[in-house]
Design a protein around this motif. Sequence first.
Motif, mmCIF file in Angstrom:
data_model
loop_
_atom_site.group_PDB
_atom_site.id
_atom_site.type_symbol
_atom_site.label_atom_id
_atom_site.label_comp_id
_atom_site.label_asym_id
_atom_site.label_seq_id
_atom_site.Cartn_x
_atom_site.Cartn_y
_atom_site.Cartn_z
ATOM 1 N N GLY A 8 0.784 -1.234 0.000
ATOM 2 C CA GLY A 8 0.000 0.000 0.000
ATOM 3 C C GLY A 8 0.811 1.276 0.000
ATOM 4 N N SER A 9 0.105 2.354 0.302
ATOM 5 C CA SER A 9 0.639 3.704 0.156
ATOM 6 C C SER A 9 1.425 4.168 1.374
ATOM 7 N N ILE A 10 2.350 5.104 1.113
ATOM 8 C CA ILE A 10 3.102 5.771 2.175
ATOM 9 C C ILE A 10 3.058 7.267 1.847
ATOM 10 N N ASN A 11 2.546 8.076 2.767
ATOM 11 C CA ASN A 11 2.406 9.518 2.507
ATOM 12 C C ASN A 11 2.980 10.346 3.642
ATOM 13 N N MET A 12 3.396 11.566 3.313
ATOM 14 C CA MET A 12 3.651 12.563 4.346
ATOM 15 C C MET A 12 2.402 13.435 4.421
ATOM 16 N N ASP A 13 1.812 13.543 5.605
ATOM 17 C CA ASP A 13 0.666 14.434 5.806
ATOM 18 C C ASP A 13 1.201 15.818 6.182
ATOM 19 N N LEU A 14 0.751 16.838 5.475
ATOM 20 C CA LEU A 14 1.170 18.228 5.735
ATOM 21 C C LEU A 14 -0.059 18.946 6.270
ATOM 22 N N VAL A 15 -0.066 19.196 7.569
ATOM 23 C CA VAL A 15 -1.298 19.655 8.218
ATOM 24 C C VAL A 15 -1.185 21.126 8.619
ATOM 25 N N THR A 16 -2.138 21.940 8.159
ATOM 26 C CA THR A 16 -2.191 23.361 8.506
ATOM 27 C C THR A 16 -3.483 23.662 9.245
ATOM 28 N N LEU A 17 -3.380 24.304 10.399
ATOM 29 C CA LEU A 17 -4.579 24.725 11.124
ATOM 30 C C LEU A 17 -4.834 26.191 10.806
ATOM 31 N N ALA A 18 -6.059 26.522 10.428
ATOM 32 C CA ALA A 18 -6.385 27.890 10.003
ATOM 33 C C ALA A 18 -7.733 28.301 10.596
ATOM 34 N N PRO A 19 -7.983 29.619 10.695
ATOM 35 C CA PRO A 19 -9.262 30.064 11.256
ATOM 36 C C PRO A 19 -10.441 29.742 10.328
ATOM 37 N N ARG A 20 -10.185 29.715 9.018
ATOM 38 C CA ARG A 20 -11.201 29.342 8.026
ATOM 39 C C ARG A 20 -10.460 28.947 6.752
ATOM 40 N N GLY A 91 8.602 12.276 -6.521
ATOM 41 C CA GLY A 91 8.562 12.635 -5.108
ATOM 42 C C GLY A 91 7.775 11.604 -4.306
ATOM 43 N N SER A 92 7.829 11.742 -2.978
ATOM 44 C CA SER A 92 7.035 10.866 -2.118
ATOM 45 C C SER A 92 5.589 11.347 -2.107
ATOM 46 N N GLY A 93 4.677 10.444 -1.811
ATOM 47 C CA GLY A 93 3.258 10.797 -1.738
ATOM 48 C C GLY A 93 3.000 11.781 -0.608
ATOM 49 N N SER A 94 2.009 12.655 -0.817
ATOM 50 C CA SER A 94 1.694 13.634 0.230
ATOM 51 C C SER A 94 0.188 13.837 0.329
ATOM 52 N N ALA A 95 -0.227 14.287 1.509
ATOM 53 C CA ALA A 95 -1.619 14.703 1.707
ATOM 54 C C ALA A 95 -1.560 16.081 2.348
ATOM 55 N N SER A 96 -2.005 17.106 1.625
ATOM 56 C CA SER A 96 -2.039 18.468 2.170
ATOM 57 C C SER A 96 -3.394 18.664 2.822
ATOM 58 N N ILE A 97 -3.389 18.844 4.133
ATOM 59 C CA ILE A 97 -4.631 18.864 4.908
ATOM 60 C C ILE A 97 -4.782 20.230 5.561
ATOM 61 N N THR A 98 -5.883 20.908 5.302
ATOM 62 C CA THR A 98 -6.184 22.149 6.014
ATOM 63 C C THR A 98 -7.332 21.861 6.975
ATOM 64 N N VAL A 99 -7.135 22.226 8.243
ATOM 65 C CA VAL A 99 -8.178 22.019 9.245
ATOM 66 C C VAL A 99 -8.680 23.388 9.680
ATOM 67 N N ALA A 100 -9.982 23.621 9.549
ATOM 68 C CA ALA A 100 -10.580 24.904 9.953
ATOM 69 C C ALA A 100 -11.956 24.635 10.541
ATOM 70 N N ALA A 101 -12.201 25.177 11.721
ATOM 71 C CA ALA A 101 -13.516 25.076 12.380
ATOM 72 C C ALA A 101 -14.052 23.643 12.384
ATOM 73 N N GLY A 102 -13.193 22.713 12.723
ATOM 74 C CA GLY A 102 -13.621 21.318 12.878
ATOM 75 C C GLY A 102 -13.857 20.571 11.578
ATOM 76 N N GLU A 103 -13.604 21.224 10.437
ATOM 77 C CA GLU A 103 -13.758 20.533 9.142
ATOM 78 C C GLU A 103 -12.372 20.421 8.524
ATOM 79 N N ASN A 104 -12.220 19.529 7.535
ATOM 80 C CA ASN A 104 -10.935 19.527 6.838
ATOM 81 C C ASN A 104 -11.109 19.477 5.333
ATOM 82 N N GLN A 105 -10.072 19.976 4.651
ATOM 83 C CA GLN A 105 -9.987 19.871 3.189
ATOM 84 C C GLN A 105 -8.675 19.165 2.904
ATOM 85 N N ILE A 106 -8.689 18.199 1.998
ATOM 86 C CA ILE A 106 -7.489 17.384 1.787
ATOM 87 C C ILE A 106 -7.200 17.247 0.293
ATOM 88 N N ILE A 107 -5.924 17.469 -0.075
ATOM 89 C CA ILE A 107 -5.489 17.162 -1.443
ATOM 90 C C ILE A 107 -4.396 16.102 -1.339
#
Length: 297
Positions: A8-20, A91-107
């Motif tokens: 299976g897959s191996i990813n680096m998760d890149l997590v950003t916390l934002a107000p919105r 490159g290695s696999g990545s997941a760019s995750i933005t977390v805002a107000a308890g929801e997330n958006q992921i690429i």
Amino acid sequence: MPRIVVVGSINMDLVTLAPRFPGPGETLLGSRFFTAHGGKGANQAVAAARLGAEVAMIGALGRDAFGDQLHAGLAHEGIDLAHVARIDDEGSGSASITVAAGENQIIVVPAANARVSLAQVEAARDAIARADAVLVQLEIPLDAVEATLRLARREGVPVILNPAPAQKLPAEWLSLASYLTPNQHELATVLGADEQTDFRELMRRAPCPVVLTRGGEGAWYRDDAHPEPAHQAGFKVDAIDTTGAGDTFNGALAVFLHEGLPAAVRKACAAAALSVTKLGAQGGMPSAREVATLLPH
Ligand code: ATP
């Protein structure tokens, strides 16, 4: 000590916390940034290793700094990486995750994960033949998934297909899986069925044994010995972060499968419940001793 192979897959998760969430063309100030090791394959491999299994992984990393970090992290867990390829021009696999107000958006950018090949799976035939169970998900090319299912079957090794992220799959393929481990949404998608269909009905329709997870409610299972879906209740815990609950469940199911399906599902529910009491996917994965403390003797 059970021997588990994870393809299976191996990813680096890149997590950003934002107000919105930012709008198109907009720049925002975030409050925190961190990286975390992830990817469904790597997460399930770590879950199994923490529970004491001897784990070998088949996958691919780029020859970049993330690749070095992810490789070191998996090696630190004692996972055999002989079949993890390093791809020079990717490159290695990545997941760019933005977390805002308890929801997330992921690429997710699969990158090296998209290069996991059928040839790599075949080169690992000996490891697969020696395994007590094989685990595979859908974050790598489908020909590699199919090769894993066929090879495990040919070698008489139980193979668990965790159909995530979900896509419709041919019934002939599904029937190669010893166990399919979806949540309700994934099972409907894989079967091409209406999302509103009762999950027990979906479980009866699947052409292979199914272990279906239902969050805090626990899991349901159906196989030849239990033709009607049977329920394992979830363990009551204070949930902090459910990220990686499904991956912990799958890793544990593979490790305890030799004890029979009901015992394995019970222990997988216990391990996954413990995982949601701590932050992060890999951060909360428990040891076998921790799982034992949750189970009455
Ligand atoms: P994810 O994608 O977040 O990992 P999933 O949909 O694949 O989730 P879930 O069904 O949410 O998987 O969870 C998997 C297992 O984890 C469940 O079967 C259950 O045993 C355990 N679990 C999840 N949430 C909780 C909770 N709040 N309390 C106790 N156990 C939980």
